[in-house]
Write a protein that holds these residues in place. Structure first.
Motif, mmCIF file in Angstrom:
data_model
loop_
_atom_site.group_PDB
_atom_site.id
_atom_site.type_symbol
_atom_site.label_atom_id
_atom_site.label_comp_id
_atom_site.label_asym_id
_atom_site.label_seq_id
_atom_site.Cartn_x
_atom_site.Cartn_y
_atom_site.Cartn_z
ATOM 1 N N SER A 102 6.673 22.993 18.446
ATOM 2 C CA SER A 102 6.967 22.350 17.172
ATOM 3 C C SER A 102 5.774 22.477 16.225
ATOM 4 C CB SER A 102 7.299 20.872 17.386
ATOM 5 O OG SER A 102 6.149 20.170 17.844
ATOM 6 N N LEU A 103 6.015 22.206 14.963
ATOM 7 C CA LEU A 103 4.944 22.234 13.963
ATOM 8 C C LEU A 103 3.856 21.222 14.311
ATOM 9 C CD1 LEU A 103 7.237 22.387 10.829
ATOM 10 C CD2 LEU A 103 5.620 24.173 11.478
ATOM 11 N N ALA A 104 4.269 19.998 14.643
ATOM 12 C CA ALA A 104 3.297 18.964 14.993
ATOM 13 C C ALA A 104 2.568 19.316 16.287
ATOM 14 C CB ALA A 104 3.986 17.609 15.123
ATOM 15 N N GLY A 105 3.299 19.881 17.245
ATOM 16 C CA GLY A 105 2.685 20.282 18.501
ATOM 17 C C GLY A 105 1.665 21.383 18.305
ATOM 18 N N CYS A 106 1.982 22.326 17.427
ATOM 19 C CA CYS A 106 1.058 23.418 17.133
ATOM 20 C C CYS A 106 -0.207 22.879 16.464
ATOM 21 C CB CYS A 106 1.752 24.438 16.227
ATOM 22 S SG CYS A 106 1.045 26.103 16.284
ATOM 23 N N ALA A 107 -0.041 21.971 15.527
ATOM 24 C CA ALA A 107 -1.188 21.392 14.837
ATOM 25 C C ALA A 107 -2.053 20.590 15.812
ATOM 26 C CB ALA A 107 -0.716 20.494 13.698
ATOM 27 N N THR A 108 -1.411 19.855 16.717
ATOM 28 C CA THR A 108 -2.156 19.061 17.696
ATOM 29 C C THR A 108 -2.949 19.954 18.635
ATOM 30 O OG1 THR A 108 -0.480 17.308 17.611
ATOM 31 C CG2 THR A 108 -1.944 17.339 19.527
ATOM 32 N N GLN A 109 -2.308 21.014 19.128
ATOM 33 C CA GLN A 109 -3.011 21.930 20.021
ATOM 34 C C GLN A 109 -4.189 22.586 19.313
ATOM 35 O OE1 GLN A 109 -1.413 25.832 21.114
ATOM 36 N NE2 GLN A 109 -1.726 25.328 23.266
ATOM 37 N N MET A 110 -3.967 23.048 18.091
ATOM 38 C CA MET A 110 -5.042 23.670 17.326
ATOM 39 C C MET A 110 -6.213 22.715 17.153
ATOM 40 S SD MET A 110 -6.523 23.666 14.052
ATOM 41 C CE MET A 110 -5.271 22.910 13.031
ATOM 42 N N TYR A 111 -5.930 21.454 16.832
ATOM 43 C CA TYR A 111 -6.991 20.476 16.602
ATOM 44 C C TYR A 111 -7.827 20.269 17.860
ATOM 45 C CZ TYR A 111 -9.376 16.086 15.692
ATOM 46 O OH TYR A 111 -10.346 15.120 15.560
ATOM 47 N N PHE A 112 -7.174 20.077 19.000
ATOM 48 C CA PHE A 112 -7.920 19.788 20.227
ATOM 49 C C PHE A 112 -8.675 21.011 20.744
ATOM 50 C CE2 PHE A 112 -5.268 15.979 20.428
ATOM 51 C CZ PHE A 112 -6.217 15.046 20.833
ATOM 52 N N VAL A 113 -8.071 22.186 20.669
ATOM 53 C CA VAL A 113 -8.765 23.390 21.140
ATOM 54 C C VAL A 113 -10.044 23.616 20.338
ATOM 55 C CG1 VAL A 113 -8.648 25.908 21.276
ATOM 56 C CG2 VAL A 113 -6.747 24.539 22.110
ATOM 57 N N PHE A 114 -9.951 23.507 19.019
ATOM 58 C CA PHE A 114 -11.118 23.788 18.191
ATOM 59 C C PHE A 114 -12.123 22.629 18.203
ATOM 60 C CE2 PHE A 114 -8.394 27.124 16.690
ATOM 61 C CZ PHE A 114 -9.286 28.161 16.442
ATOM 62 N N SER A 115 -11.647 21.401 18.321
ATOM 63 C CA SER A 115 -12.572 20.271 18.426
ATOM 64 C C SER A 115 -13.393 20.368 19.703
ATOM 65 C CB SER A 115 -11.801 18.947 18.407
ATOM 66 O OG SER A 115 -11.195 18.734 17.148
ATOM 67 N N LEU A 116 -12.725 20.685 20.808
ATOM 68 C CA LEU A 116 -13.437 20.826 22.072
ATOM 69 C C LEU A 116 -14.369 22.039 22.050
ATOM 70 C CD1 LEU A 116 -10.437 19.953 24.408
ATOM 71 C CD2 LEU A 116 -12.527 18.615 24.159
#
Length: 326
Positions: A102-116
Motif C-alpha cells: 500500500s501507499l502508507a506501507g511503502c512510506a512506512t518502510q521507506m522511513y524506517f529503512v532510511f532512518s535506521l
C-alpha cells in the motif's frame, strides 16, 4: 513497461489515497528466483541469529560490559531491525502477487529503512570516537567515556538518525502518483519510487541529496579524523606487539566502516535519480542484505574478547550437558 502488473489508474494519487504499488523485485527465470529466495532467507536468519548472539554474549559476560561493546550491542540491535524492515517484504516479492504494498506501507518502510541507515552512520562515527579515546588517550579514557556519556552518544545517534529522514518523508507524502505503479526495486527506496510521480520531484531529490550529503560527510569526517589520530598513535608505538595489540582493538570496526561506506556512498550521494535503477538495486543488496550478515562474523572472528567469551559460553554449555563421570 511491465505489462504483467499494468493497472488502470485515474487521476494522480497522494499518500492519503488508497491503492497498491507493486515491488518488481528480481524478475527472471523460476530457478533464479528460487535460488535468490533461499539465499536471502538464509542470510536474513543468519543476520538475526548472529546479532542476537552478540547482544547475548555482551549481556552474559561482565568483561564485555564496556562502552565499546555497549555501542556494538546498539549496532547489532540496529542491524536486526534494519534487515527486518527490508528483507521480509523482499522475500514476499518472490511469491505471486507478493510484491503488492500500500501507499502508507511503502512510506512506512521507506522511513524506517532510511532512518535506521542514517542511525548506523552516526553509530559508526561514535564507535570511531570511542576507539580514538581508548587508543590515543588511554589514561583518560575511563574518565571521559563514562556510562552516562556512552548512553547519551548512543541515544543521540538514534534520535539524529530518525530525525534526518522526516523532511524527505513529508515531501514524498505530498507527491501524486499516476500511470504505472510498479517500483523497480525490492523495497520502497526513494529513487525508484519518486520516478513514478506525475508531479515535480526536484525538491525531494535536492533535499534527499542534501541530507544524505550532510549525514555521510559529517559521520565520515568524524570517522576519518578519529582514525587519522589512531593511525598516528599506533605508528609511534615502539614495539610491533604493542602496535598489533592497539590495532586489533579497532580492526573489526574499521572493516565494517569500509564495507558500509563503500556500498552506501554510491547509493545515496547523487544529484539525480536518473542513474541506472537496476545497478542501484544490485548494489542495495550488498548494503541491506550482505553487509548486515557479515558484521557479526567480523566482530567475532576478528575480536579476541568476543571469541574468548564465545568459547567460554560454548564450554559452559557443554559442561552442563555432558554427564558427570562415575
Amino acid at each position: 513497461m511491465y505489462p504483467k502488473y499494468s493497472m488502470a489508474w485515474g487521476t494522480g494519487q497522494n499518500l492519503s489515497t488508497p491503492g497498491p504499488f507493486i515491488l518488481l523485485g528480481f524478475p527472471g527465470p523460476r530457478s533464479l528466483r528460487v535460488g535468490l529466495f533461499l539465499l536471502f532467507l538464509v542470510m536474513y536468519l543468519l543476520t538475526v541469529a548472529g546479532n542476537l548472539a552478540i547482544i547475548s554474549l555482551v549481556g552474559a559476560h561482565r568483561c564485555l560490559q564496556t562502552p565499546m561493546y555497549f555501542f556494538l550491542c546498539n549496532l547489532s540491535f540496529l542491524e536486526i531491525w534494519f534487515t527486518t524492515a527490508c528483507v521480509p517484504k523482499t522475500l514476499a516479492t518472490f511469491a505471486p502477487l507478493g510484491g503488492a504494498i500500500s501507499l502508507a506501507g511503502c512510506a512506512t518502510q521507506m522511513y524506517f529503512v532510511f532512518s535506521l541507515g542514517c542511525t548506523e552512520y552516526f553509530l559508526l562515527a561514535v564507535m570511531a570516537y570511542d576507539r580514538y579515546l581508548a587508543i590515543c588517550l588511554p589514561l583518560r579514557y575511563g574518565g571521559i567515556m563514562t556510562p552516562g556519556l556512552a548512553t547519551r552518544l548512543a541515544l543521540g545517534s538514534w534520535l539524529c538518525g530518525f530525525s534526518a529522514i522526516t523532511v524527505p518523508a513529508a515531501l514524498i507524502a505530498r507527491l501524486s502518483f499516476c500511470g504505472s505503479h510498479v517500483i523497480n526495486h525490492f523495497f520502497c527506496d526513494i529513487a525508484p519510487w519518486i520516478v513514478l510521480s506525475c508531479t515535480d520531484t526536484q525538491m525531494v531529490e535536492l533535499v534527499s541529496f542534501g541530507i544524505a550529503f550532510c549525514v555521510i560527510l559529517g559521520s565520515c569526517g568524524i570517522t576519518l579524523v578519529s582514525y587519522a589520530y589512531i593511525i598516528t598513535t599506533i605508528i609511534k608505538i615502539p614495539s610491533a606487539q604493542g602496535r598489533h595489540r592497539a590495532f586489533s582493538t579497532c580492526s573489526s570496526h574499521l572493516t565494517v566502516v569500509l564495507i558500509w561506506y563503500g556500498s552506501t556512498i554510491f547509493l545515496h550521494v547523487r544529484t539525480s535519480v536518473e542513474s541506472s535503477l537496476d545497478l542501484t538495486k544490485a548494489i542495495t543488496v550488498l548494503n541491506t542484505i550482505v553487509t548486515p550478515v557479515l558484521n557479526p562474523f567480523i566482530y567475532t572472528l576478528r575480536n579476541k574478547d568476543v571469541k574468548e567469551a564465545l568459547r567460554r559460553t560454548v564450554q559452559g554449555k557443554l559442561r552442563h550437558e555432558l554427564p558427570e563421570p562415575a
